[in-house]
Design a protein around this motif. Structure first.
Motif, mmCIF file in Angstrom:
data_model
loop_
_atom_site.group_PDB
_atom_site.id
_atom_site.type_symbol
_atom_site.label_atom_id
_atom_site.label_comp_id
_atom_site.label_asym_id
_atom_site.label_seq_id
_atom_site.Cartn_x
_atom_site.Cartn_y
_atom_site.Cartn_z
ATOM 1 N N THR A 105 0.933 -1.246 -0.121
ATOM 2 C CA THR A 105 -0.044 0.054 0.195
ATOM 3 C C THR A 105 0.818 1.207 0.028
ATOM 4 N N TRP A 106 2.017 1.139 0.297
ATOM 5 C CA TRP A 106 2.994 2.368 0.479
ATOM 6 C C TRP A 106 4.060 2.611 -0.489
ATOM 7 N N SER A 107 4.277 1.877 -1.171
ATOM 8 C CA SER A 107 5.327 2.089 -2.335
ATOM 9 C C SER A 107 4.903 3.125 -3.470
ATOM 10 N N ALA A 108 5.760 3.739 -3.926
ATOM 11 C CA ALA A 108 5.579 4.472 -5.286
ATOM 12 C C ALA A 108 5.031 3.585 -6.355
ATOM 13 N N GLN A 109 5.523 2.454 -6.335
ATOM 14 C CA GLN A 109 5.224 1.596 -7.511
ATOM 15 C C GLN A 109 3.903 0.460 -6.929
ATOM 16 N N THR A 110 3.268 0.061 -7.761
ATOM 17 C CA THR A 110 2.385 -1.008 -7.187
ATOM 18 C C THR A 110 2.963 -2.507 -7.697
ATOM 19 N N TYR A 111 4.165 -2.600 -6.895
ATOM 20 C CA TYR A 111 4.726 -3.877 -6.746
ATOM 21 C C TYR A 111 4.089 -4.979 -6.362
ATOM 22 N N ASN A 112 3.837 -6.108 -6.736
ATOM 23 C CA ASN A 112 3.718 -7.373 -6.350
ATOM 24 C C ASN A 112 4.649 -8.612 -6.740
ATOM 25 N N VAL A 113 4.411 -9.263 -7.466
ATOM 26 C CA VAL A 113 5.439 -10.118 -8.193
ATOM 27 C C VAL A 113 6.005 -9.338 -9.294
ATOM 28 N N ALA A 114 7.317 -9.050 -9.126
ATOM 29 C CA ALA A 114 7.950 -8.039 -10.121
ATOM 30 C C ALA A 114 9.538 -8.354 -10.239
ATOM 31 N N PHE A 115 9.793 -7.840 -11.508
ATOM 32 C CA PHE A 115 11.172 -7.582 -11.648
ATOM 33 C C PHE A 115 11.769 -6.166 -11.978
ATOM 34 N N SER A 116 13.007 -5.951 -11.584
ATOM 35 C CA SER A 116 13.308 -4.513 -11.677
ATOM 36 C C SER A 116 14.682 -4.496 -12.091
ATOM 37 N N ASP A 117 15.230 -3.559 -13.050
ATOM 38 C CA ASP A 117 16.562 -3.402 -13.221
ATOM 39 C C ASP A 117 16.690 -1.835 -12.904
ATOM 40 N N GLU A 118 17.402 -1.845 -11.609
ATOM 41 C CA GLU A 118 17.596 -0.683 -11.000
ATOM 42 C C GLU A 118 18.859 0.220 -11.719
ATOM 43 N N ILE A 119 18.492 1.373 -12.029
ATOM 44 C CA ILE A 119 19.295 2.103 -12.659
ATOM 45 C C ILE A 119 19.398 3.753 -12.109
ATOM 46 N N GLY A 120 20.613 4.223 -12.688
ATOM 47 C CA GLY A 120 20.651 5.594 -12.339
ATOM 48 C C GLY A 120 21.570 6.061 -11.116
ATOM 49 N N HIS A 121 22.163 4.937 -10.681
ATOM 50 C CA HIS A 121 23.073 5.462 -9.328
ATOM 51 C C HIS A 121 24.456 5.810 -9.800
ATOM 52 N N PHE A 122 24.917 5.365 -10.789
ATOM 53 C CA PHE A 122 26.500 5.555 -11.268
ATOM 54 C C PHE A 122 26.837 7.120 -11.792
ATOM 55 N N GLU A 123 27.929 7.626 -11.414
ATOM 56 C CA GLU A 123 28.090 8.936 -12.109
ATOM 57 C C GLU A 123 29.798 8.940 -12.229
ATOM 58 N N ASN A 124 30.256 9.278 -13.219
ATOM 59 C CA ASN A 124 31.680 9.254 -13.426
ATOM 60 C C ASN A 124 32.325 10.503 -12.565
ATOM 61 N N SER A 125 32.674 10.388 -11.662
ATOM 62 C CA SER A 125 33.314 11.485 -10.747
ATOM 63 C C SER A 125 34.739 11.604 -11.020
ATOM 64 N N LEU A 126 35.181 12.775 -11.498
ATOM 65 C CA LEU A 126 36.548 13.205 -11.948
ATOM 66 C C LEU A 126 37.286 13.747 -10.590
ATOM 67 N N GLN A 127 36.364 14.351 -9.646
ATOM 68 C CA GLN A 127 36.808 14.525 -8.376
ATOM 69 C C GLN A 127 36.017 14.352 -7.299
ATOM 70 N N ILE A 128 36.424 13.888 -6.177
ATOM 71 C CA ILE A 128 35.803 13.287 -5.178
ATOM 72 C C ILE A 128 35.684 14.279 -3.947
ATOM 73 N N ASP A 129 34.442 14.649 -3.569
ATOM 74 C CA ASP A 129 34.167 15.603 -2.195
ATOM 75 C C ASP A 129 34.567 14.562 -1.162
ATOM 76 N N ALA A 130 35.551 14.716 -0.374
ATOM 77 C CA ALA A 130 35.806 13.902 0.844
ATOM 78 C C ALA A 130 34.948 14.289 1.957
ATOM 79 N N ASN A 131 34.093 15.345 1.860
ATOM 80 C CA ASN A 131 33.264 15.766 3.139
ATOM 81 C C ASN A 131 31.812 15.067 2.571
#
Length: 368
Positions: free
Chosen positions: A342-368
């Protein structure tokens, strides 16, 4: 006798599904969550003003116009499997070939070169809705497993089938983590050249009828905060390498880190290109996943049982402490037709998902 639902996972095409989610508000935990499922009601999900999305510690989908130029999350294109056959909502078998990486290494400059799987997805997963009597919508403390009678979707608050009277529910994801190790929980992975998998179960400790969330102690100190997460790697013995409940894993200190740090002597490790048979089914002890590597002959499993340290966070909004009770999770429905939790943003029951969009090619890392 139950008739298992059989499907084959593929990476070729996906159906993107979005659904109504009546939760009243969403809060953020400092730890990046395994699944970005909660949706706020006061502001549109993904809004730059939504605290869950603007925190940058969450995994919300990017907003359409991306105001302020800030990155706010990921997306989960999905396939939903529907069937009215009894057992299709609690006895599911998939056949999967694990993706391979190209031989050429990625080009760090972004000019040409190849793309490896860890750049495309931190995980792909197979999901199922489970009972959780301490999870949203918090109307009742009863949930009869494996029953479509739980599927209340009405819109009239006075009617017996009103969605706000739905039995409590959680969402299970069998998550696969590909080669390219990045330590949990800032990233995903197990090892440089092989796959591993984990059973994760997300709940929501919030009353969806009033918008009242659980106490601050739970929000601050457990894995997932207001969206507590049970976590267990698929092991060769079927025994969790550490208690799976969010109160144990959430402190991120020894010996609790043993729950979220892969153990190569215990966990099922699989090579790219291996053919995997996945069997997800209910048992008296709890929901169980069996992984059979048809290429290597190895086998692994995990059962969401009290014996493996699974448990649910008690919904006690006026308490000054966070409490957990051992809990065996079971599938919520008999068939694959119900809308899902009842509470997810998607109407998931029996489902398969390819989770995308996390990776970024960082040329500089913010240590903070």
């Amino acid at each position: 006798m139950k008739r298992p639902f059989i499907g084959t996972a593929a990476f070729a095409a996906f159906v993107v599904v979005a659904g109504f989610a009546p939760s009243a508000s969403a809060q953020t935990h400092l730890v990046a969550q395994r699944g970005a499922h909660t949706q706020g009601a006061a502001l549109p999900h993904g809004s730059d003003q939504d605290p869950l999305c603007s925190s940058r510690a969450s995994l919300c989908a990017d907003t359409y116009d991306n105001p302020n130029g800030s990155y706010v999350g990921h997306d989960e294109p999905s396939i939903l499997y529907k069937s009215g056959i009894p057992g299709s909502g609690n006895d599911v078998t998939y056949n999967l070939t694990l993706p391979k990486d190209p031989n050429e290494q990625p080009n760090a400059s972004g000019a040409g070169g190849t793309t490896w799987n860890f750049q495309l997805r931190p995980t792909f997963w197979f999901g199922l809705t489970l009972c959780d009597t301490e999870s949203a919508p918090e109307f009742t403390k009863k949930c009869k497993p494996d029953s479509d009678r739980n599927n209340l979707v009405g819109t009239n608050p006075a009617a017996p089938d009103y969605i706000g009277k739905h039995p409590g529910n959680a969402y299970m994801e069998l998550q696969f983590y590909g080669p390219g190790y990045v330590p949990q929980f800032e990233g995903f992975g197990c090892a440089a050249k092989v796959y591993c998998a984990a059973m994760t179960i997300d709940s929501l400790t919030q009353d969806q009828n009033t918008g009242i969330a659980n106490n601050a102690a739970c929000d601050n100190y457990i894995l997932g905060g207001v969206e507590p997460i049970n976590w267990a790697y698929i092991t060769k013995s079927g025994v969790s390498q550490a208690p799976a409940n969010p109160l144990f894993t959430g402190t991120f200190s020894a010996p609790n880190l043993s729950a979220v740090t892969p153990d190569y002597t215990k966990d099922l490790l699989m090579k790219p290109g291996d053919r995997i048979r996945i069997h997800m089914h209910d048992t008296p002890a709890g929901f169980r996943i069996d992984l059979s590597d048809l290429t290597s002959g190895q086998h692994g499993s995990m059962t969401a049982s009290a014996a493996n340290g699974f448990g649910h966070i008690l919904y006690q909004p006026t308490s000054s402490t966070c409490s957990m009770a051992p809990y065996a999770f079971h599938p919520e429905y008999s068939t694959a037709n119900p809308r899902g939790n009842t509470w997810s943003a998607q109407t998931y029951n029996v489902a398969f998902s390819d989770e995308i969009g996390h990776f970024e090619n960082s040329l500089q890392i913010d240590a903070n």
